[in-house]
Each structure stands twice: as C-alpha cells, then as structure tokens.
Write an enzyme that holds these catalytic residues in place. Structure first.
Site, short mmCIF file in Angstrom:
data_model
loop_
_atom_site.label_atom_id
_atom_site.label_comp_id
_atom_site.label_asym_id
_atom_site.label_seq_id
_atom_site.Cartn_x
_atom_site.Cartn_y
_atom_site.Cartn_z
N ILE A 137 0.31 -0.98 0.05
CA ILE A 137 -0.13 -0.01 0.14
C ILE A 137 0.83 1.54 -0.13
O ILE A 137 2.02 1.45 0.26
CB ILE A 137 -0.68 -0.31 1.35
CG1 ILE A 137 -1.68 1.35 1.45
CG2 ILE A 137 0.46 -0.13 2.71
CD1 ILE A 137 -2.79 0.78 2.31
N SER A 138 1.01 2.59 -1.08
CA SER A 138 1.54 2.82 -1.05
C SER A 138 1.25 4.43 0.59
O SER A 138 0.69 4.08 0.94
CB SER A 138 1.27 4.14 -2.12
OG SER A 138 1.26 2.88 -3.72
N GLN A 139 2.96 4.74 0.32
CA GLN A 139 3.06 6.16 0.97
C GLN A 139 1.82 7.00 1.30
O GLN A 139 1.70 7.83 -0.13
CB GLN A 139 5.23 6.59 0.98
CG GLN A 139 4.59 7.47 2.18
CD GLN A 139 5.74 8.60 1.39
OE1 GLN A 139 6.41 8.18 0.63
NE2 GLN A 139 6.21 9.13 2.34
#
Length: 226
Positions: A76-78
């Site tokens: 899950i992206s920053q």
C-alpha cells in the site's frame, strides 16, 4: 466531486477505531509539509480509515507516512504519494478515472470520494476480492473493480479523463495513452526499480505533454494475471 452518502460518512468516522484522531491529524500535517495543498484531498485522506486496508498486525502503523506490505509482493503506497498522485489526477475535475493496480484498494477509495466514477484493475485476483469487500464495507458504490491485465487498461469503459498507474513501468503502455481522453491527465512512475520518477502526461488536442516530477519507489508494472 462525489458527495459521500451519510451512511458512508458514518462508517468512515467509525473507522477511526484503531487510532486516535490526533494520529490522523499528524499525518495530514506531514502531507501539508510535503506540499499537498488541495483541501478536498487532505479532508478525504484524514477521514479514510487506512488501517482497514492493511493486515491487522500492521494496523497500528497505518497512519505513518510509509508504504506497508499487503502480501503477494505488493504494498500500500506511502500516504504522501497517494495524496500527490490524487492531487495531480483530479486537477480539471475529471468525472471518470482509471486506476491501474488496485492493490489494497486504498487509492481507489480515496479517488471515489472525489470523482463520480472510478474504474480500477488488478492482475492479482485475491487482492481484487479483498478490495471489493472493503469498498462494500465503506459503502463506496461508484468503484468498478476488475481482475485483468493492467497494461492493457480497461478499454470497455474508455475514455478516461484521468488515469493513475500505481506500479512502475519502463515506458508508458500505449494502450493507456489510447484510453486517455483529450485534455486528460495520466500519472505514472517511470523507470527501473533503482531509479523511478513520478511523471505527469497531459493529452492536449495533438501530441502528449510530459513533466517529470519527484523520485519514487513502486513495485514493477507486470503484464498478465495471476
């Protein structure tokens, strides 16, 4: 912008659960410090329960400004990257947005509160299944998720006023450019694993305008399904 129904808002508010509002507010402060200025994006990022998009064991870290593993060698992206890509994509108030790389579903959930319709495609079937469950739990009914090869986009519903690609490619897939509406915006990380740059492409009436933005780190964009 999409108006989130009252039932959605109640669920999003209840979703605070695992963390305090103070923790979320600290994340929003970091996003502002990172250059995010769009008030609507910041508001959606504040109220969207990111801990519901990660494994329970990682829920206590959900509001850190960092990428987290979600299984299947994906992340899950920053939050700062999610906010930046969202801010870039919704400039011009698009109605229909395509996301390539559903992953946990978090980016699509953020977009769905800002635009009328989100189409999202993911090559790993178990991730699509989990994402759909989360969308239903959150009452986000304006997301259509498909298990398919993201490099070919989702031509049945094209054109799109904005496209977000959440995996890095050596070059922009031609199919995605073909599905971008005139005046549309495509946000994609370009480069190899060791050197990637978030890139904005805009499609005027003729040609493609390209702007290299910030260095990023994403998993690679792969063809096929699994």
């Amino acid at each position: 912008m999409r108006d989130v129904e009252s039932s959605d808002v109640n669920f999003l508010t209840r979703g605070i659960g695992m963390t305090s509002q103070r923790t979320r507010d600290r994340l929003i402060m970091r996003l502002r410090e990172g250059g995010i200025r769009n008030a609507a994006v910041l508001d959606v990022m504040r109220k969207t329960p990111r801990h519901l998009f990660v494994d329970e064991a990682l829920a206590s870290r959900a509001y850190e400004d960092t990428a987290l593993p979600i299984g299947y060698n994906q992340t899950i992206s920053q939050p700062l990257v999610v906010a930046a890509m969202t801010e870039l994509a919704i400039t011009g108030r698009p109605e229909r947005v395509l996301e390539v790389g559903t992953g946990s579903g978090y980016q699509a959930a953020v977009l769905a509160q800002l635009v009328a319709k989100v189409y999202t495609v993911e090559r790993i079937e178990p991730l699509v299944t989990l994402a759909r469950q989360r969308f239903r739990q959150l009452g986000l009914r304006n997301i259509r998720a498909a298990h398919s090869d993201g490099t070919v986009g989702l031509p049945d519903f094209a054109p799109y006023e904005a496209i977000i690609v959440t995996a890095a490619a050596a070059a922009v897939p031609e199919a995605l450019l073909e599905q971008l509406a005139p005046g549309g915006r495509l946000v994609i990380p370009l480069g190899e694993r060791e050197s990637q740059t978030l890139t904005l492409l805009i499609r005027p009436q003729t040609g493609i305008e390209r702007e290299a933005l910030d260095p990023v780190v994403f998993v690679p964009l792969l063809s096929g399904t699994s």
